[in-house]
Design an enzyme around this catalytic site. Structure first.
Site, PDB file in Angstrom:
ATOM      1  N   LEU A  33       0.822  -1.221   0.000  1.00  0.00           N
ATOM      2  CA  LEU A  33       0.000   0.000   0.000  1.00  0.00           C
ATOM      3  C   LEU A  33       0.850   1.261   0.000  1.00  0.00           C
ATOM      4  O   LEU A  33       1.895   1.340   0.641  1.00  0.00           O
ATOM      5  CB  LEU A  33      -0.917  -0.007   1.229  1.00  0.00           C
ATOM      6  CG  LEU A  33      -1.865  -1.207   1.339  1.00  0.00           C
ATOM      7  CD1 LEU A  33      -2.735  -1.067   2.592  1.00  0.00           C
ATOM      8  CD2 LEU A  33      -2.737  -1.344   0.091  1.00  0.00           C
ATOM      9  N   HIS A  37      -3.324   4.119  -2.769  1.00  0.00           N
ATOM     10  CA  HIS A  37      -4.321   3.244  -2.153  1.00  0.00           C
ATOM     11  C   HIS A  37      -5.025   3.975  -0.997  1.00  0.00           C
ATOM     12  O   HIS A  37      -6.242   3.879  -0.841  1.00  0.00           O
ATOM     13  CB  HIS A  37      -3.654   1.982  -1.577  1.00  0.00           C
ATOM     14  CG  HIS A  37      -2.959   1.126  -2.585  1.00  0.00           C
ATOM     15  ND1 HIS A  37      -1.601   0.948  -2.609  1.00  0.00           N
ATOM     16  CD2 HIS A  37      -3.441   0.379  -3.612  1.00  0.00           C
ATOM     17  CE1 HIS A  37      -1.264   0.128  -3.588  1.00  0.00           C
ATOM     18  NE2 HIS A  37      -2.366  -0.233  -4.224  1.00  0.00           N
ATOM     19  N   GLY A 147      -8.883   3.427  -8.547  1.00  0.00           N
ATOM     20  CA  GLY A 147      -8.093   4.582  -8.966  1.00  0.00           C
ATOM     21  C   GLY A 147      -8.139   4.802 -10.480  1.00  0.00           C
ATOM     22  O   GLY A 147      -8.156   3.840 -11.251  1.00  0.00           O
ATOM     23  N   ASP A 150      -5.376   3.244 -13.005  1.00  0.00           N
ATOM     24  CA  ASP A 150      -5.661   2.115 -13.893  1.00  0.00           C
ATOM     25  C   ASP A 150      -6.982   2.437 -14.600  1.00  0.00           C
ATOM     26  O   ASP A 150      -8.021   1.844 -14.296  1.00  0.00           O
ATOM     27  CB  ASP A 150      -5.761   0.829 -13.078  1.00  0.00           C
ATOM     28  CG  ASP A 150      -4.465   0.552 -12.326  1.00  0.00           C
ATOM     29  OD1 ASP A 150      -3.565  -0.046 -12.902  1.00  0.00           O
ATOM     30  OD2 ASP A 150      -4.343   0.997 -11.161  1.00  0.00           O
ATOM     31  N   VAL A 176      -2.862   9.747  -7.621  1.00  0.00           N
ATOM     32  CA  VAL A 176      -1.953  10.387  -6.661  1.00  0.00           C
ATOM     33  C   VAL A 176      -0.537  10.260  -7.220  1.00  0.00           C
ATOM     34  O   VAL A 176      -0.126   9.183  -7.670  1.00  0.00           O
ATOM     35  CB  VAL A 176      -2.045   9.716  -5.274  1.00  0.00           C
ATOM     36  CG1 VAL A 176      -1.042  10.334  -4.309  1.00  0.00           C
ATOM     37  CG2 VAL A 176      -3.466   9.834  -4.726  1.00  0.00           C
ATOM     38  N   SER A 185       2.912   3.844  -7.632  1.00  0.00           N
ATOM     39  CA  SER A 185       2.597   2.466  -8.022  1.00  0.00           C
ATOM     40  C   SER A 185       3.415   1.529  -7.149  1.00  0.00           C
ATOM     41  O   SER A 185       4.568   1.827  -6.816  1.00  0.00           O
ATOM     42  CB  SER A 185       2.963   2.241  -9.496  1.00  0.00           C
ATOM     43  OG  SER A 185       3.018   0.855  -9.768  1.00  0.00           O
TER      44      SER A 185
HETATM   45  P1  AMP Z   1      -3.274  -2.281  -7.079  1.00  0.00           P
HETATM   46  O1  AMP Z   1      -2.906  -2.642  -5.679  1.00  0.00           O
HETATM   47  O2  AMP Z   1      -2.128  -1.784  -7.891  1.00  0.00           O
HETATM   48  O3  AMP Z   1      -4.095  -3.343  -7.762  1.00  0.00           O
HETATM   49  O4  AMP Z   1      -4.242  -1.026  -6.958  1.00  0.00           O
HETATM   50  C1  AMP Z   1      -5.390  -1.063  -6.152  1.00  0.00           C
HETATM   51  C2  AMP Z   1      -6.202   0.164  -6.432  1.00  0.00           C
HETATM   52  O5  AMP Z   1      -5.446   1.329  -6.134  1.00  0.00           O
HETATM   53  C3  AMP Z   1      -6.628   0.288  -7.907  1.00  0.00           C
HETATM   54  O6  AMP Z   1      -7.975   0.763  -7.969  1.00  0.00           O
HETATM   55  C4  AMP Z   1      -5.655   1.306  -8.446  1.00  0.00           C
HETATM   56  O7  AMP Z   1      -6.143   2.036  -9.545  1.00  0.00           O
HETATM   57  C5  AMP Z   1      -5.485   2.213  -7.231  1.00  0.00           C
HETATM   58  N1  AMP Z   1      -4.234   2.985  -7.347  1.00  0.00           N
HETATM   59  C6  AMP Z   1      -2.987   2.486  -7.539  1.00  0.00           C
HETATM   60  N2  AMP Z   1      -2.102   3.499  -7.657  1.00  0.00           N
HETATM   61  C7  AMP Z   1      -2.809   4.644  -7.549  1.00  0.00           C
HETATM   62  C8  AMP Z   1      -2.464   6.028  -7.599  1.00  0.00           C
HETATM   63  N3  AMP Z   1      -1.214   6.439  -7.796  1.00  0.00           N
HETATM   64  N4  AMP Z   1      -3.445   6.945  -7.439  1.00  0.00           N
HETATM   65  C9  AMP Z   1      -4.740   6.539  -7.249  1.00  0.00           C
HETATM   66  N5  AMP Z   1      -5.126   5.252  -7.180  1.00  0.00           N
HETATM   67  C10 AMP Z   1      -4.176   4.309  -7.336  1.00  0.00           C
END
Ligand code: AMP
Length: 286
Positions: A33, A37, A147, A150, A176, A185
């Protein structure tokens, strides 16, 4: 904060919250996280009484040549971050619980998944929609927060929720970024110091393009050429795509004549990075 691994217990806990008249927000993640997140948690907190976050590195959305085995899994730090953010429930299922022997179902959204990342990541979005459909079944929340980082995933999940009549509102939240523009990321940890500097070329390219659109540029060829030049000048990389798509249908555009997204995917070393910005010629200053 409750940490639950079992599916039945998780569903029962969400239902018990709702039986008390509480609105539940869901934040699905793969863990590791970061502030991106946590921004989803805060968005959920704003319009829901309880926040449930899931941590599951979903194997079915990784291709065999991707980074499933090396994907970061700092569970204790993640739980501490959730506690600090006031998350009420964290669901951490095992792979066997999510994909039991004999499971024969997968969820496929057509059309939207053929574009952008769908071209080079076969099966990826089926993995995403299947796991999100399962999470919607296990955590029957009132709203789910995703987010815009994606962006294609967000649109695909919205489509699936609408088409399959999930009674869950799918809410998109802004990207963010680090102070130098790089979109946060979980995969950024793979970047070396040099590559980390180079990675700012994605947001620099996108921001420069957005400025050009605001100043009247509408030709997608000109816009994508400008972004490619900035990204390729920054150092060795493999550009997967630089595309301008309709913000709703994700169809490729030649002219920016409606709300659109400029989307990029670039591999720097072994790290595949994606980013995007919204643009709309109608609201640009002429
Ligand atoms: P992940 O753990 O990469 O699968 O991401 C989980 C959620 O967090 C997804 O809905 C992503 O789009 C969101 N997310 C990841 N990075 C960001 C970011 N930099 N800004 C906003 N949301 C994010």
């Amino acid at each position: 904060m409750q940490v639950i691994e079992q599916i039945q217990a998780c569903r029962a806990t969400i239902r018990a919250m709702q039986a008390e008249g509480l609105r539940v927000g869901l934040v699905p993640t793969m863990g590791a996280l970061h502030e991106g997140h946590l921004s989803l948690v805060r968005a959920a907190r704003k319009c829901c009484d309880r926040v449930a976050l899931t941590i599951f590195v979903n194997p079915t959305q990784f291709s065999p040549n991707e980074d499933l085995d090396s994907y970061p899994k700092p569970l204790e730090a993640d739980l501490a971050a959730c506690r600090a953010e006031g998350v009420d429930l964290v669901f951490t299922p095992s792979i066997d619980a999510m994909y039991p022997k004999g499971m024969e179902t997968s969820v496929h959204v057509t059309g939207l998944t053929d574009e952008l990342c769908g071209k080079n990541r076969p099966g990826h979005f089926d993995g995403v929609t299947t796991v999100v459909a399962k999470l919607f079944g296990i955590l029957p929340a009132d709203a789910a927060f995703f987010g815009e980082k994606d962006y294609q995933q967000l649109m695909v999940v919205k489509r699936m929720a609408k088409d399959l009549d999930f009674p869950i509102e799918v809410v998109g939240c802004p990207i963010v970024r680090e102070s130098d523009g790089l979109a946060l990321s979980s995969r950024n940890v793979y970047l070396s110091t040099e590559q980390r500097k180079q990675a700012t070329s994605l947001s620099r390219g996108l921001f420069a393009a957005r400025q050009s659109v605001n100043q009247g540029m509408t030709s997608v060829k000109d816009i994508t050429g400008k972004i490619r030049a900035i990204i390729e000048d920054a150092g060795p990389c493999a550009v997967d795509y630089v595309e301008v798509v309709d913000a709703e249908t994700l169809a490729t555009l030649c002219q920016i004549d409606r709300p659109a997204r400029i989307c990029v995917a670039v591999k720097i070393g072994d790290c595949r990075l994606i980013d995007n910005v919204p643009v709309d010629a109608a609201t640009a200053s002429r």
